[in-house]
Design an enzyme around this catalytic site. Structure first.
Site, PDB file in Angstrom:
ATOM      1  N   SER A  45       0.822  -1.223   0.000  1.00  0.00           N
ATOM      2  CA  SER A  45       0.000   0.000   0.000  1.00  0.00           C
ATOM      3  C   SER A  45       0.849   1.264   0.000  1.00  0.00           C
ATOM      4  CB  SER A  45      -0.924   0.029   1.224  1.00  0.00           C
ATOM      5  OG  SER A  45      -1.668  -1.155   1.309  1.00  0.00           O
ATOM      6  N   GLY A 216      -4.263  -2.095  -1.018  1.00  0.00           N
ATOM      7  CA  GLY A 216      -3.369  -1.740  -2.110  1.00  0.00           C
ATOM      8  C   GLY A 216      -3.113  -0.248  -2.159  1.00  0.00           C
ATOM      9  N   GLY A 218      -2.552   3.724  -3.830  1.00  0.00           N
ATOM     10  CA  GLY A 218      -3.127   4.642  -4.811  1.00  0.00           C
ATOM     11  C   GLY A 218      -4.608   4.910  -4.643  1.00  0.00           C
ATOM     12  N   CYS A 243      -9.456  -2.157   3.333  1.00  0.00           N
ATOM     13  CA  CYS A 243      -8.798  -0.892   3.021  1.00  0.00           C
ATOM     14  C   CYS A 243      -9.100  -0.450   1.583  1.00  0.00           C
ATOM     15  CB  CYS A 243      -7.313  -0.965   3.332  1.00  0.00           C
ATOM     16  SG  CYS A 243      -6.649   0.673   3.696  1.00  0.00           S
ATOM     17  N   LEU A 244      -8.141  -0.531   0.643  1.00  0.00           N
ATOM     18  CA  LEU A 244      -8.470  -0.223  -0.753  1.00  0.00           C
ATOM     19  C   LEU A 244      -9.668  -1.068  -1.186  1.00  0.00           C
ATOM     20  CD1 LEU A 244      -7.284   1.262  -3.435  1.00  0.00           C
ATOM     21  CD2 LEU A 244      -6.540  -1.042  -4.013  1.00  0.00           C
ATOM     22  N   GLN A 247     -12.839   0.564  -0.335  1.00  0.00           N
ATOM     23  CA  GLN A 247     -13.072   1.718  -1.211  1.00  0.00           C
ATOM     24  C   GLN A 247     -13.551   1.265  -2.595  1.00  0.00           C
ATOM     25  OE1 GLN A 247      -9.150   3.408  -1.008  1.00  0.00           O
ATOM     26  NE2 GLN A 247      -9.302   3.865   1.175  1.00  0.00           N
ATOM     27  N   ASN A 285      -3.589   2.356   7.401  1.00  0.00           N
ATOM     28  CA  ASN A 285      -2.649   2.906   6.432  1.00  0.00           C
ATOM     29  C   ASN A 285      -3.454   3.307   5.206  1.00  0.00           C
ATOM     30  OD1 ASN A 285      -0.824   3.410   4.421  1.00  0.00           O
ATOM     31  ND2 ASN A 285      -0.255   1.254   4.151  1.00  0.00           N
ATOM     32  N   GLY A 287      -5.045   6.870   2.715  1.00  0.00           N
ATOM     33  CA  GLY A 287      -5.146   8.298   2.441  1.00  0.00           C
ATOM     34  C   GLY A 287      -6.458   8.672   1.773  1.00  0.00           C
ATOM     35  N   TYR A 288      -7.223   7.653   1.350  1.00  0.00           N
ATOM     36  CA  TYR A 288      -8.554   7.869   0.776  1.00  0.00           C
ATOM     37  C   TYR A 288      -9.573   7.307   1.758  1.00  0.00           C
ATOM     38  CZ  TYR A 288      -6.200   8.931  -3.606  1.00  0.00           C
ATOM     39  OH  TYR A 288      -5.407   9.505  -4.554  1.00  0.00           O
ATOM     40  N   HIS A 325      -6.982  -2.520   9.035  1.00  0.00           N
ATOM     41  CA  HIS A 325      -6.349  -3.793   8.673  1.00  0.00           C
ATOM     42  C   HIS A 325      -6.601  -4.836   9.758  1.00  0.00           C
ATOM     43  CE1 HIS A 325      -4.220  -2.648   5.007  1.00  0.00           C
ATOM     44  NE2 HIS A 325      -4.248  -1.443   5.549  1.00  0.00           N
ATOM     45  N   GLU A 327      -6.038  -7.839   9.729  1.00  0.00           N
ATOM     46  CA  GLU A 327      -4.968  -8.850   9.778  1.00  0.00           C
ATOM     47  C   GLU A 327      -3.799  -8.406  10.647  1.00  0.00           C
ATOM     48  OE1 GLU A 327      -5.576  -6.809   7.328  1.00  0.00           O
ATOM     49  OE2 GLU A 327      -3.700  -6.050   6.486  1.00  0.00           O
TER      50      GLU A 327
HETATM   51  N1  LIG Z   1      -3.843   0.151   2.844  1.00  0.00           N
HETATM   52  C1  LIG Z   1      -4.570   0.400   1.772  1.00  0.00           C
HETATM   53  O1  LIG Z   1      -5.198  -0.472   1.176  1.00  0.00           O
HETATM   54  C2  LIG Z   1      -4.567   1.821   1.243  1.00  0.00           C
HETATM   55  C3  LIG Z   1      -5.743   2.151   0.380  1.00  0.00           C
HETATM   56  C4  LIG Z   1      -5.574   3.395  -0.472  1.00  0.00           C
HETATM   57  N2  LIG Z   1      -4.409   3.299  -1.301  1.00  0.00           N
HETATM   58  C5  LIG Z   1      -5.520   4.623   0.406  1.00  0.00           C
HETATM   59  O2  LIG Z   1      -4.486   5.225   0.544  1.00  0.00           O
HETATM   60  O3  LIG Z   1      -6.520   4.994   0.970  1.00  0.00           O
END
Ligand SMILES: NC(=O)CC[C@H](N)C(=O)O
Length: 359
Positions: A45, A216, A218, A243-244, A247, A285, A287-288, A325, A327
């Site tokens: 990520s 992941g 971005g 997480c990603l 989203q 972790n 940013g979105y 997370h 995990e």
């Molecule tokens: N840890 C992640 O999956 C990060 C998700 C996405 N890239 C974000 O920054 O929000």
């Protein structure tokens, strides 16, 4: 000692101690995690980011491969107050520039005020502040990294736990941490780790009991294939995401995501479960965030600090996602039961309606 410079989009140029040579550019973020540097540095990520550790000493318990979350370091560069030789040598061996003896309080204050920002870094013989500025000028915005999925995903499907007799999970690998796969294997699942842009037909061939979208790097809107996949499967197959993954699921089901100012990165983010009233500590972790869940998802958990959605449930579909997370690795293990809840979706959750007796 070689010079080391860090140029920030805020206009500040910092000088520190050279710990690993090279030049780099990326989105500057910080984590408040005080342990787990091996896990963070190998978390996909962090691809295309420059990671600042706000905790002042990083590397004090060495570097061990069995704590890695993937097979390489993902941040483009690392900033810290103090890096031990073990960590500095590891970063240098993978060609990842590193600078320490920085006042990371200044860096964190800049990011908190200006948001996650572009950053250039130059470390090595004969370099000047202009070398760091030149990197900064070439830095792309995170949302412009449209092919970021290909940088972190498997190229070909990989089957893990083929002999397990639990549910079959199709894990869409958008940069999955190893601990997500391990958490599913530990619960007897067979996990098909699939490329981020796997086709619907290839997932149908797996015939999964659960479609699971990984974490992941971005901007989630750049994962178009995974968004399409969730739309194609959600009516008939339970869907999970971390997480990603949360989203992407939200984007697929009519929700909206947005960029946060500086995000959440650390191992003590408090999350409130709205139904039970229980607060758990989580590893984060990102940013979105999901700004609007849309008509098909309900927010079931929120961040205590800023009320952002931390957990989503499907309203009419079997969907379960987390922004944090579960995990762990690093961080608290309070939420490992998420994986039990995900695999429980593989068997019908709702008991059949009682048939009224004839009288
Ligand atoms: N840890 C992640 O999956 C990060 C998700 C996405 N890239 C974000 O920054 O929000």
């Amino acid at each position: 000692m070689n010079p080391a410079y860090v140029a920030l989009e805020s206009g500040h140029v910092l000088e520190g101690r050279a710990r690993a040579p090279g030049t780099a550019r990326g989105e500057l973020v910080f984590t408040t995690a005080y342990t787990g540097y091996e896990e963070s540095l190998t978390d996909p990520s962090y691809e295309e980011q420059i990671l600042t550790f706000s905790y002042p000493l990083i590397g004090n318990y060495g570097v061990r491969e069995d704590r890695f979350e993937s097979d390489r370091i993902h941040p483009r560069a690392v900033l810290a107050r103090e890096l031990t030789d073990d960590v500095a040598d590891w970063l240098a061996s993978e060609g990842v520039p590193a600078v320490d003896h920085l006042d990371t309080r200044d860096v964190v204050t800049d990011v908190r005020e200006g948001g996650a920002m572009k950053c250039g870094i130059a470390v090595g013989e004969d370099i000047t502040p202009d070398d760091a500025r030149a990197e900064l000028e070439q830095c792309e915005a995170m949302s412009d990294h449209t092919e970021i999925g290909a940088q972190v995903s498997v190229d070909e499907p990989v089957v893990r736990g083929a002999d397990n007799d639990g549910p079959t999970v199709a894990l869409v690998d958008c940069g999955a941490k190893g601990s997500i796969v391990d958490s599913l294997l530990a619960r007897n699942a067979t996990v098909h780790v699939l490329p981020h842009d796997v086709s619907t037909a290839d997932v149908e061939a797996v015939d999964p009991d659960v479609l699971f979208v990984s974490n992941g790097p971005g901007d989630p809107v750049n994962f178009e294939a995974a968004i399409d996949l969730v739309q194609a499967f959600v009516e008939d197959t339970p869907v999970a995401g971390i997480c990603l993954g949360q989203q992407i699921v939200a984007e697929a089901l009519g929700g909206v995501t947005e960029k946060m100012t500086f995000g959440h990165r650390g191992v003590n983010q408090p999350v409130l479960d709205l139904e039970s009233g229980r607060v758990v500590m989580t590893t984060q972790n990102h940013g979105y965030t999901v700004a609007e869940p849309g008509d098909h998802l309900e927010v079931t958990q929120i961040n205590v600090n800023d009320d952002t959605p931390e957990g989503l449930d499907g309203i009419e579909y079997d969907v379960l996602t987390r922004q944090y997370h579960p995990e762990a690795n690093p961080g608290p293990e309070d939420t490992l039961d998420f994986f039990d809840d995900v695999l429980a979706m593989a068997t019908p959750r709702r008991s059949p309606r009682a048939i009224p007796a004839d009288d």
